[in-house]
Design a protein around this motif. Sequence first.
Motif, short mmCIF file in Angstrom:
data_model
loop_
_atom_site.label_atom_id
_atom_site.label_comp_id
_atom_site.label_asym_id
_atom_site.label_seq_id
_atom_site.Cartn_x
_atom_site.Cartn_y
_atom_site.Cartn_z
N ASN A 173 0.83 -1.21 0.00
CA ASN A 173 0.00 0.00 0.00
C ASN A 173 0.87 1.26 0.00
O ASN A 173 0.57 2.24 -0.69
N MET A 174 1.96 1.21 0.77
CA MET A 174 2.87 2.35 0.81
C MET A 174 3.48 2.60 -0.57
O MET A 174 3.58 3.73 -1.03
N ILE A 175 3.91 1.52 -1.19
CA ILE A 175 4.51 1.66 -2.51
C ILE A 175 3.51 2.17 -3.53
O ILE A 175 3.81 3.05 -4.34
N MET A 176 2.29 1.62 -3.49
CA MET A 176 1.25 2.04 -4.44
C MET A 176 0.94 3.53 -4.31
O MET A 176 0.94 4.28 -5.29
N GLN A 177 0.67 3.97 -3.08
CA GLN A 177 0.31 5.37 -2.89
C GLN A 177 1.47 6.29 -3.22
O GLN A 177 1.28 7.36 -3.82
N SER A 178 2.70 5.88 -2.89
CA SER A 178 3.87 6.69 -3.24
C SER A 178 4.00 6.80 -4.75
O SER A 178 4.29 7.88 -5.29
N SER A 179 3.77 5.69 -5.44
CA SER A 179 3.86 5.70 -6.90
C SER A 179 2.85 6.66 -7.51
O SER A 179 3.17 7.42 -8.43
N VAL A 180 1.63 6.64 -6.98
CA VAL A 180 0.59 7.55 -7.48
C VAL A 180 1.00 9.00 -7.28
O VAL A 180 0.88 9.84 -8.19
N LEU A 181 1.51 9.32 -6.08
CA LEU A 181 1.90 10.70 -5.79
C LEU A 181 3.08 11.15 -6.65
O LEU A 181 3.12 12.28 -7.13
N ILE A 182 4.06 10.27 -6.84
CA ILE A 182 5.20 10.61 -7.70
C ILE A 182 4.73 10.83 -9.13
O ILE A 182 5.13 11.78 -9.80
N ARG A 183 3.88 9.92 -9.61
CA ARG A 183 3.41 10.01 -11.00
C ARG A 183 2.66 11.32 -11.24
O ARG A 183 2.80 11.95 -12.30
N GLU A 184 1.84 11.74 -10.29
CA GLU A 184 1.10 13.00 -10.45
C GLU A 184 2.06 14.17 -10.62
O GLU A 184 1.84 15.06 -11.44
N ARG A 185 3.14 14.17 -9.85
CA ARG A 185 4.11 15.25 -9.93
C ARG A 185 4.92 15.19 -11.23
O ARG A 185 5.28 16.21 -11.80
N LEU A 186 5.21 13.98 -11.68
CA LEU A 186 5.90 13.84 -12.97
C LEU A 186 5.02 14.34 -14.12
O LEU A 186 5.53 14.96 -15.06
N HIS A 187 3.72 14.06 -14.04
CA HIS A 187 2.79 14.57 -15.06
C HIS A 187 2.85 16.10 -15.12
O HIS A 187 2.89 16.68 -16.21
N ARG A 188 2.85 16.73 -13.97
CA ARG A 188 2.87 18.18 -13.93
C ARG A 188 4.19 18.73 -14.48
O ARG A 188 4.22 19.69 -15.26
N LEU A 189 5.30 18.09 -14.08
CA LEU A 189 6.61 18.52 -14.57
C LEU A 189 6.70 18.38 -16.09
O LEU A 189 7.18 19.28 -16.78
N LEU A 190 6.21 17.27 -16.62
CA LEU A 190 6.25 17.05 -18.07
C LEU A 190 5.42 18.11 -18.79
O LEU A 190 5.84 18.63 -19.84
N LYS A 191 4.29 18.45 -18.24
CA LYS A 191 3.43 19.48 -18.86
C LYS A 191 4.15 20.83 -18.91
O LYS A 191 4.06 21.56 -19.90
#
Length: 324
Positions: A173-191
Motif C-alpha cells: 500500500n505504501m509503494i502504491m500510494q507513493s507511486s501515485v503521488l510521484i506520478r502525479e508530480r511527474l505529469h505536472r513537470l512534463l506538462k
Amino acid sequence: MQTIVEQPNRCSRSAIVKLPLYVLVLFLLQACHSLNIESARTLAEEGRNVAAAGSSQIFVSDMEFRNAREAEVFMHAYAGAEKPDQILEDYKSIMLELSKRKTVFTNLASLYAIFYDLSSNDAPARIETAVNNLGDAVNNYATTLSSAPFLSNESVTKAGAIAHAAMSTRKKNMIMQSSVLIRERLHRLLKLLENPLVRQQLVTWKMNLAQNRAAVAQMLMSHGVLDATPLLNQMGSDAGLQGAPDAADIIRKNTRLSNGLEQVIEYRMQNNLLAIDKGYDATCKAIRELIHLHEQLEKGEPVTVSSVRQAIVELQSIAEQLNK
C-alpha cells in the motif's frame, strides 16, 4: 477529508474522483495485491538514473548559457558600448529556469532513493517528506515559468496526510500510494517542460548565443590571443598529424585558412546548442517513460525499462558531448 485518487478499476489513469480518506485506504488494500515489489525496486533504480542524467544535462546547459553571457559582455565592451543590462537580465531569467529545474531533478533523485528503500523497508515518514519536497520543487519551477502551481498548500497537506495514513498499512500500500503521488508530480513537470512558450524562449536565445560565442572566439583568434593549434590537432589526429610550431601565425596571415577555422568554430557552437535541444527532448522522453513505468507498476504489470534506459543513455551521451 477528501482527495484526488485514481478510479477504483484503473490505477494507471488520472481520472479525478473524490473519496473520503478511509475509502481511499480500503481501495488501496484491495487494488495493491498484484503490485510487484521487485518491479518497484527496478522502477526506483531507473528513476534515480533519469534524475541523475537529467541533472547532468541541465548543468552543462547552464555552463553554455554562462559562457554566452560573458561573450555578450565582451562584445559590447570591445565595441565601446555600455554593458547590455537588459540582455543580461534576459539571460538571468533563463539561468533561473535551469536552476529551478535542477532543484526538481535533485529532489526527484532523493525521492527515488527513498522509494527504493521503501521496497525493502518501511519508511512512511521519509517518503512522505520526499513526496512533498518534490511537489514544492515542481511548484517553484511552475512559478518561475509564470504557470499555476501544481498543488495548493492545502492539497500538499492532504497529500501528506493521505500518504501517512496509507503508508501505515502494508508495504504494498505504501509503494502504491507513493507511486501515485510521484506520478502525479511527474505529469505536472512534463506538462511544464512541454510548454511551447518555454521551449521557444530557450531556442530563440540559443540562436543568439551561438552567434555571439562564435564571434568572440573568432575575434580573439584573429588577434592572436587564442591559439588555434589545439583545434588543428583535433582535426589532424585521425591521420596522426598535429599543428606546426608556427601554425597560429600562419593562420593569422592566411585569410582562407582563418576563414576555414572560423567556420569550424561556428559549426561546433551550433552543434552544442543542438545538443542542448536534444537533451531537452530526451529529458521529456525519460520523464514520459517513467510515468509509463509507474502506470505499469500500479496495474501490477512487469515494468519494461528498455525505453527509459535508451533515454538515459541519450542524456548521458549529450552531457559527455557538451563537456568535451
